[in-house]
Design a protein around this motif. Structure first.
Motif, PDB file in Angstrom:
ATOM      1  N   PRO A 605       0.837  -1.194   0.000  1.00 16.60           N
ATOM      2  CA  PRO A 605       0.000   0.000   0.000  1.00 16.60           C
ATOM      3  C   PRO A 605       0.877   1.250   0.000  1.00 16.60           C
ATOM      4  O   PRO A 605       2.022   1.215   0.446  1.00 16.60           O
ATOM      5  N   SER A 606       0.296   2.335  -0.486  1.00 15.08           N
ATOM      6  CA  SER A 606       1.099   3.553  -0.551  1.00 15.08           C
ATOM      7  C   SER A 606       1.133   4.231   0.810  1.00 15.08           C
ATOM      8  O   SER A 606       2.070   4.932   1.146  1.00 15.08           O
ATOM      9  N   LYS A 607       0.065   4.002   1.570  1.00 17.34           N
ATOM     10  CA  LYS A 607       0.007   4.694   2.859  1.00 17.34           C
ATOM     11  C   LYS A 607       0.145   3.715   3.999  1.00 17.34           C
ATOM     12  O   LYS A 607      -0.245   2.564   3.914  1.00 17.34           O
ATOM     13  N   PHE A 608       0.703   4.199   5.064  1.00 19.78           N
ATOM     14  CA  PHE A 608       0.839   3.372   6.249  1.00 19.78           C
ATOM     15  C   PHE A 608       0.240   4.142   7.409  1.00 19.78           C
ATOM     16  O   PHE A 608       0.630   5.286   7.661  1.00 19.78           O
ATOM     17  N   ALA A 609      -0.723   3.553   8.033  1.00 23.34           N
ATOM     18  CA  ALA A 609      -1.394   4.242   9.135  1.00 23.34           C
ATOM     19  C   ALA A 609      -0.374   4.629  10.192  1.00 23.34           C
ATOM     20  O   ALA A 609       0.386   3.783  10.663  1.00 23.34           O
ATOM     21  N   GLY A 610      -0.356   5.899  10.507  1.00 17.53           N
ATOM     22  CA  GLY A 610       0.536   6.315  11.579  1.00 17.53           C
ATOM     23  C   GLY A 610       1.789   7.012  11.086  1.00 17.53           C
ATOM     24  O   GLY A 610       2.529   7.568  11.876  1.00 17.53           O
ATOM     25  N   HIS A 611       2.016   6.941   9.800  1.00 12.87           N
ATOM     26  CA  HIS A 611       3.117   7.735   9.263  1.00 12.87           C
ATOM     27  C   HIS A 611       2.515   8.956   8.584  1.00 12.87           C
ATOM     28  O   HIS A 611       1.898   8.855   7.532  1.00 12.87           O
ATOM     29  N   LEU A 612       2.693  10.078   9.214  1.00 13.45           N
ATOM     30  CA  LEU A 612       1.997  11.274   8.763  1.00 13.45           C
ATOM     31  C   LEU A 612       2.942  12.166   7.981  1.00 13.45           C
ATOM     32  O   LEU A 612       4.110  12.330   8.331  1.00 13.45           O
ATOM     33  N   ALA A 646       4.430   9.817  19.215  1.00 13.85           N
ATOM     34  CA  ALA A 646       4.994   8.468  19.319  1.00 13.85           C
ATOM     35  C   ALA A 646       4.537   7.818  20.614  1.00 13.85           C
ATOM     36  O   ALA A 646       4.263   6.613  20.659  1.00 13.85           O
ATOM     37  N   TRP A 649       1.265   6.367  20.246  1.00 14.29           N
ATOM     38  CA  TRP A 649       1.351   5.077  19.545  1.00 14.29           C
ATOM     39  C   TRP A 649       1.812   3.978  20.473  1.00 14.29           C
ATOM     40  O   TRP A 649       1.311   2.857  20.432  1.00 14.29           O
TER      41      TRP A 649
ATOM     42  N   MET B 140       7.138   9.088  10.347  1.00 15.87           N
ATOM     43  CA  MET B 140       6.848   9.474  11.721  1.00 15.87           C
ATOM     44  C   MET B 140       5.329   9.513  11.874  1.00 15.87           C
ATOM     45  O   MET B 140       4.621   9.655  10.898  1.00 15.87           O
ATOM     46  N   PRO B 141       4.811   9.530  13.025  1.00 17.17           N
ATOM     47  CA  PRO B 141       5.445   9.335  14.334  1.00 17.17           C
ATOM     48  C   PRO B 141       5.250   7.933  14.893  1.00 17.17           C
ATOM     49  O   PRO B 141       5.489   7.731  16.070  1.00 17.17           O
ATOM     50  N   LEU B 208      -6.393   6.340  15.530  1.00 15.14           N
ATOM     51  CA  LEU B 208      -5.321   7.146  16.114  1.00 15.14           C
ATOM     52  C   LEU B 208      -4.592   7.929  15.033  1.00 15.14           C
ATOM     53  O   LEU B 208      -4.283   9.122  15.195  1.00 15.14           O
TER      54      LEU B 208
END
Lengths: 731, 249
Positions: A605-612, A646, A649, B140-141, B208
Motif C-alpha cells: 500500500p502507498s500509505k501506512f497508518a501512523g506515518h503522517l 509516538a 502510539w 513518523m510518528p 489514532l
C-alpha cells in the motif's frame, strides 16, 4: 525375446543376462572403446535411441531418458549416454500456470546440467514407451491408439539452460539428430504390435481392472491368507492377459506359497498348505501351457524346475524370517511402520545377505551385487521386458489398490490384528524371497538365464504391489484400531535436487492455482518444516513440500500452521477430506486441521497508518532533497511533537499487547480444559512425578529439560532412581 | 541438546551408566574426570548425554541465532532490507535482515522483520534502546517495536533433535473423536477470534492515525498562519501600530 545360446553364455559367465548386439565402431585414443547399437540386458533388447527407465537410488520413481550412445570401455565397463526427459513434477516450478497433460514428459534441451548424462549401463531397469505427439511435420504422427497405450507422451521441451518450456523442436538436440527424437516409423509399428496385447486389455478395461483388483487382493490375500476369491480369480486372469502375466501370476502363487510357508513356520495352519501347493502346481501347469505358445517349452521346464528350487529357498527364507522376526518383535511391538523404515529394511537386507553369502561364493556380477541389495525398496518400480503389458496394469494396480483401501474397508477390516503381523511377514518374506531368487540367478548358470531373469523381473513388480499395498493397509489399520505411529524420517527424505527451487512465494502461487496447496493448522508451533513433511508422509503416504508459517504477534502461539504443497491436486483434496472427516491425532492432544490453502499476496500500500506527512512539506521535499535523500531512522527526542505522538502510539501498542495476551491466555485455557477431557492426553492428569515416569512423556525432550529445571524439588529427588530405571530402559 | 544430570550418589550412578549406550558413557566419564580434578564437587556425578551430535549442533547453532535476532514490527511497508540494515547498523553489526511474509491476511498489516545482529548483546541493546526511545523508521510518528525473537518466528528452523512425534488416526467410534472434533472447532474459532482482534486493532490504529493527522494538520495550519502573517508584513504593521519593537531572529 532371444535366448542366449550356450556358447555365449560361457563367454558371459560373469554376467549371464547381458549380451552385446550390433557393433557400430571403435573409438577413443587407443581405439579401445567399442560403440554398439544394441544390446540385451536383463532379457530386454535395447537399441540406440530407445526410451528407457533408469533407476536412481533414493528416487521414488525411475528417471526417463533416451539412449543416445552406448559403448564399452576397457575392463568391460559398459556405459550409456542418456538424454533426459523430465517429469512435470521435476520442473513444476517452471511450468507456471501450464498444467501438464496426463502422462506428459518434457524433453531436455538447451545446454547445461540436466541435459544428458553418462551412466553405467547397469542402472537401466527397463524400456519405456514415450511417444512424441508434436504436430511438427517431421514427426511421424502417432495414432490415437499409440497415444493411449504410451507410457508417456511429449511434445514440449524444457531448456535446462534458461529453464523455459517451449513446444518447438529444433533440428538438433545435444548432438542427436531430430529424427531420433521424433517417433521412429518402425517404432510406431512395433509399438502398435506390442501394444496389441495391452490394447486388448485396454479395451476390456474391466478385465484389467479386475486383474488389478485381484492382484492387489491377492497381495492382501497373502497377508490375510484365507481369501479364496483371489485364488479363484487368478487362473482366469492368466488366460485373459496372456503369457506375460502368467509368469507374473505364477510368481504370485509362489509368493503366496512363501507366505503360506511362513504361516506354517509360525504354526498357524499347516493344513492350509496342501491345497495351496496343489493350486500352485496347477497354475504352474497352466503357466506352461500358456507360456509354450509364447516361449519354447524347454525354458518353461527350466522355470518350473527353478521354481521348485525356489520353493525350498522360500522355506529357508521364511525360516530365517521367523528368526529375524522373533528378534524384532519384542522391541518393535506396536510400530509396524518402523519395520518398514529404510534402516530396518536394511537390517532385513543384511540378514538376508548373511544368508546369501555362503551360497553365492561363486563370483557373481559385481554390478548386480552392488545394485540389488539396497535397491530393494526403490527398484520395485522395475519394469518388465514387456513394458506395455505389465506397465499398463501397474498404474491400474496402484489406483485399484487405493480404491480397495479407501472404498472397501470391510474387506480389510477382517482381522486387522492378525493382519499386521501377517502383512509384515508377507512383505518381509517377499523381499527375502526375491533375494533367494537372486542367489539362484547368480549361482545357477545352467538354467536358461534369460527366462529366469524374466521371472525375477516379474516378481518384482508384483512384490512392488505388495509393498505398496502394505502401507495403505497399515494406514487403514491405524484408522481402525487407532494405532500410534511414530513419525520417523520418511524413506526418500533426502531427495536429490537438480535445480534450485523457486522462491517460496512463487511456488505458493503456482500451487494455489493448481489446487495442490493445503493449509495445516493446530500443529505444535515448534515443529519444523521437515517434521511436518514427515508427518504428512506417515499420515497420508504422500510426498509433499511443507513450510511453516512464521509466527508474528498476530498469530496464536498455541497453534502452528504450515502450508503444504502436495504433488497433485487429488492428493491435496484427499488430504483435506481425510482431515476433515477423520482425525489425525498428533502428540499433546492436537488433532490436525487441514483446509485448502488460500494464501494472499497483498500488494504494497502507498500509505501506512501512523506515518503522517504534511502535504506541502511533502511537495517541498520532493523538489529539493528527496532525490538524493536516504530514508533516515532515528530515535525521537523527548521535546518534540513527534515524541508526543509516538507516545500515543506506544500506548496503543501496549494496549494491543494486553489484548493479545488476554486472548491467547483465554484460548490457552479453553484448549487446556478440553484437552484435559481427552483421555489419551496423559500428562495433564498426572502428578509431576508420575509424568516424569510415564514412558510416553519420557520420550519427549521437554520432560528432560523440565527435570533439569526442577531437579532440586524433593519430589523429583525421590524418584530419580526410578527415572534412571526408565532411562536405561528407554535407551 | 544435551542433558545434564547431577547425581548425589555416584555409586548408584555408575550402575545406571553401564546401562546407557556407549557414547553417552564415554561423554559422561570424561565429564567425571573433569569434575574430579576440581575439588568440592567430589560427591556429585555429572552426567552428560548427547543425542545425535550433528543434529544437536545444528539446533544449538539455531538457538544461538535466535538469541542474536531481534523481531521488529509496526514497520511501514516502504521499509526495505537496506533500510533495516542501516537503521540497526546504529546499534551494532547487522548480519542478516529478512521480512516475515504475510500470506494469511488480506489486509495490509504492518510489516514484521527479523534482524540478526552479530552478538546476542547487541540484539539485547537494540531491544532496550527501542523500548526506551520511540524509534522511527521511514516515517513518523509511529514508532517501530522491537522484541527478542522466538524460535517459532523462523521459517527455516531445524527440527529439534531427539524429539519423537507420533501420530494416529483416531477411530470414528472412539469417544476421543468428539473431543478431537471440539478441539478442531476450537482451533478454527481461535483463528476467527484472532482475526477479529486484529481487525479491531487495525481500526484503532486507523483512528489514532486519523486523529493525529488532524491534530498535526491543525497545528501546521497554525504555524503556517503565523508564518504567513509574518511574511506579508502584517506583523510589522501591527507592531508599528501598537509601538512594539520586534526583532527578527
Amino acid at each position: 525375446m532371444p535366448a542366449t545360446s550356450p556358447s555365449e553364455e560361457a563367454n558371459e559367465r560373469h554376467d549371464p543376462e547381458f549380451k552385446w548386439g550390433k557393433k557400430r565402431g571403435v573409438g577413443g585414443p587407443k581405439k579401445d572403446i567399442r560403440f554398439y547399437e544394441s544390446f540385451t540386458y536383463d532379457g530386454i533388447d535395447y537399441t540406440l535411441y530407445d526410451c528407457v527407465y533408469l533407476y536412481k537410488e533414493g528416487e521414488p520413481e525411475p528417471y526417463i531418458g533416451k539412449l543416445v550412445k552406448i559403448w564399452e570401455q576397457p575392463k568391460h565397463k559398459r556405459k550409456i549416454k542418456v538424454h533426459w526427459f523430465f517429469r512435470p513434477i521435476e520442473i513444476l516450478n517452471w511450468l507456471g500456470g501450464d498444467i501438464a497433460l496426463e502422462k506428459e514428459v518434457f524433453l531436455a534441451s538447451g545446454e547445461g546440467v540436466g541435459l544428458a548424462n553418462i551412466n553405467p549401463l547397469e542402472v537401466l531397469v527397463g524400456k519405456c514407451n514415450v511417444i512424441c505427439t508434436s504436430k511438427d511435420e517431421r514427426n511421424p504422427q502417432p495414432s490415437e491408439e499409440d497415444i493411449k497405450t504410451a507410457d508417456y507422451i511429449f511434445f514440449r521441451t524444457f531448456d535446462v539452460g534458461n529453464c523455459t518450456i517451449s513446444d518447438y523442436i529444433r533440428d538438433k538436440f545435444g548432438g542427436i539428430e531430430v529424427e531420433h527424437i521424433f517417433n521412429r516409423k518402425d517404432v510406431i509399428k512395433s509399438v502398435t504390435t506390442t501394444n496389441l496385447e495391452t490394447s486388448r486389455s485396454d479395451e476390456n478395461k474391466n478385465v484389467v481392472v479386475s486383474n488389478g483388483m485381484s492382484l492387489s487382493s491377492s497381495a492382501l490375500d497373502s497377508t490375510v491368507s484365507h481369501n479364496v476369491v483371489g485364488r479363484a480369480e487368478n487362473p482366469g486372469l492368466e488366460t485373459d492377459v496372456g503369457s506375460n502375466l502368467t509368469v507374473g501370476t505364477t510368481i504370485k502363487h509362489e509368493e503366496r506359497l512363501s507366505n503360506e510357508k511362513t504361516t506354517k513356520a509360525l504354526d498357524i495352519d499347516a493344513n492350509e498348505i496342501k491345497p495351496n501347493v496343489s493350486g500352485y502346481e496347477t497354475s504352474n501347469q497352466e503357466g506352461i501351457t500358456d507360456n509354450s505358445s509364447a516361449h519354447d517349452k524347454e525354458k518353461n521346464e527350466k522355470s518350473m524346475r527353478k521354481s521348485t528350487v525356489g520353493r525350498e529357498e522360500n522355506a529357508k527364507a521364511s525360516e530365517l524370517l521367523v528368526e529375524y522376526k522373533s528378534k524384532v518383535r519384542p522391541c518393535e511391538e506396536s510400530s509396524i511402520l518402523d519395520v518398514r523404515s529404510p534402516k530396518k529394511a536394511r537390517i532385513s537386507d543384511n540378514s538376508s545377505n548373511l544368508f546369501k553369502e555362503p551360497e553365492s561364493s561363486i563370483s557373481h556380477p559385481s554390478a548386480l551385487d552392488k545394485d540389488k541389495p539396497n535397491n530393494k525398496l526403490q527398484k520395485l518400480k522395475v519394469v518388465s521386458d514387456h513394458p506395455s503389458a505389465l506397465n499398463k496394469d501397474k498404474p491400474n494396480n496402484k489406483l485399484q489398490k487405493l480404491k480397495v483401501v479407501s472404498d472397501q474397508p470391510s474387506a480389510l477390516d477382517k482381522d486387522c490384528d492378525e493382519g499386521h503381523g501377517k502383512e509384515l511377514e508377507a512383505s518381509l518374506s517377499n523381499s527375502e524371497k526375491s533375494k533367494g531368487q537372486f542367489v539362484k540367478d547368480s549361482t545357477g548358470h545352467d538354467k536358461g538365464p534369460s527366462n529366469k531373469k524374466n521371472d525375477e523381473k516379474k516378481a518384482k513388480p508384483s512384490e512392488n504391489t505388495l509393498h505398496k499395498a502394505a502401507p495403505s493397509v497399515a494406514l487403514k489399520d491405524n484408522k481402525t484400531d487407532g494405532l500410534v505411529v511414530e513419525v520417523s524420517r520418511r524413506p526418500d527424505a533426502d531427495r536429490s535436487k537438480w535445480f534450485k527451487g523457486l522462491p517460496w512465494e512463487q511456488r505458493l502461487k503456482t500451487a494455489h492455482e493448481q489446487g495442490t496447496l493445503v493449509l495445516l493448522e493446530n500443529l505444535d508451533p515448534s515443529y519444523s518444516s521437515s517434521e511436518i513433511e514427515d508427518i504428512i508422509w506417515h499420515g497420508f503416504k504422500e510426498n509433499c513440500t511443507a513450510k511453516v508459517i512464521q509466527r508474528t504477534i498476530f498469530l496464536s502461539p498455541h497453534c502452528g500452521r504450515a502450508f503444504v504443497i502436495f504433488k497433485s491436486r487429488e492428493a491435496a483434496e484427499m488430504a483435506v477430506k481425510k482431515l476433515d472427516q477423520g482425525c489425525l491425532m498428533l502428540p499433546n492432544g492436537r488433532p490436525l486441521v487441514g483446509s485448502k490453502g488460500r494464501p494472499v499476496f497483498p500488494g504494497k500500500p502507498s500509505k501506512f497508518a501512523g506515518h503522517l506527512i504534511i502535504d506541502k512539506v511533502k511537495l517541498q521535499m520532493q523538489r529539493e532533497e528527496m532525490k538524493n535523500a536516504v530514508s533516515t531512522s532515528h530515535c525521537s527526542q523527548p521535546n518534540t511533537i513527534e515524541y508526543e505522538m509516538a507516545m500515543e502510539w506506544r500506548l496503543l501498542q501496549e494496549k494491543s499487547d494486553i489484548w493479545w495476551k488476554e486472548l491467547y491466555k483465554q484460548q490457552g485455557e479453553g484448549l487446556r480444559k478440553l484437552r484435559n477431557t481427552y483421555k489419551e492426553y496423559v500428562p495433564f492428569r498426572m502428578s509431576f512425578g508420575e509424568k516424569l515416569l510415564h514412558p510416553r512423556f519420557m520420550t519427549q525432550n521437554e520432560c528432560f529439560s523440565l527435570w533439569v529445571a526442577f531437579w532440586e524439588l524433593k519430589e523429583i529427588r525421590d524418584c530419580y532412581f526410578k527415572v534412571f530405571r526408565v532411562l536405561s530402559c528407554s535407551f | 541438546m544435551s542433558i545434564v544430570i547431577w547425581l548425589d550418589a555416584p555409586e548408584s550412578g555408575y550402575h545406571a551408566l553401564s546401562k546407557l549406550d556407549e557414547p553417552a558413557c564415554k561423554a559422561s566419564s570424561e565429564r567425571r574426570q573433569l569434575q574430579g580434578s576440581g575439588a568440592g564437587v567430589k560427591d556429585r556425578l555429572l552426567l552428560f548425554v548427547y543425542m545425535g551430535t550433528s543434529a544437536h549442533k545444528e539446533y544449538q547453532a539455531f538457538v544461538d541465532k535466535v538469541e542474536r535476532t531481534v523481531y521488529l514490527d509496526n514497520l511501514s511497508p516502504h521499509v526495505m532490507v537496506s533500510v533495516l540494515k542501516t537503521a540497526l547498523g546504529q546499534f551494532g553489526n547487522v548480519v542478516n535482515a529478512q521480512f516475515i511474509p504475510n500470506y494469511m491476511d488480506a489486509r495490509n498489516l504492518p510489516q514484521c522483520a527479523l534482524v540478526e545482529m552479530e552478538t546476542a548483546k547487541q540484539a539485547k541493546s537494540v531491544v532496550t534502546e527501542m523500548t526506551m526511545y520511540p524509534f522511527m523508521m521511514s516515517g513518523m510518528p509511529r514508532p517501530v517495536r522491537a522484541r527478542p525473537a522466538e524460535p517459532e518466528m523462523f521459517g527455516d528452523r531445524p527440527a529439534r533433535p531427539g524429539r519423537k512425534i507420533t501420530c494416529r488416526w483416531v477411530d470414528s467410534k472412539d469417544p476421543d473423536v468428539e473431543i478431537a472434533k471440539k478441539l478442531k472447532y476450537l482451533t478454527k474459532k481461535h483463528c476467527a477470534e484472532s482475526s477479529f482482534l486484529l481487525k479491531h486493532q487495525l481500526e484503532e490504529e486507523q483512528k489514532l492515525a486519523k486523529q493525529q493527522d488532524e491534530f498535526l494538520k491543525s497545528n501546521y495550519k497554525k504555524y503556517d498562519m503565523l508564518d504567513s502573517v509574518r511574511a506579508d508584513g502584517t506583523v510589522r504593521r501591527v507592531a508599528r501600530h501598537y509601538d512594539v519593537i520586534i526583532r527578527d531572529d
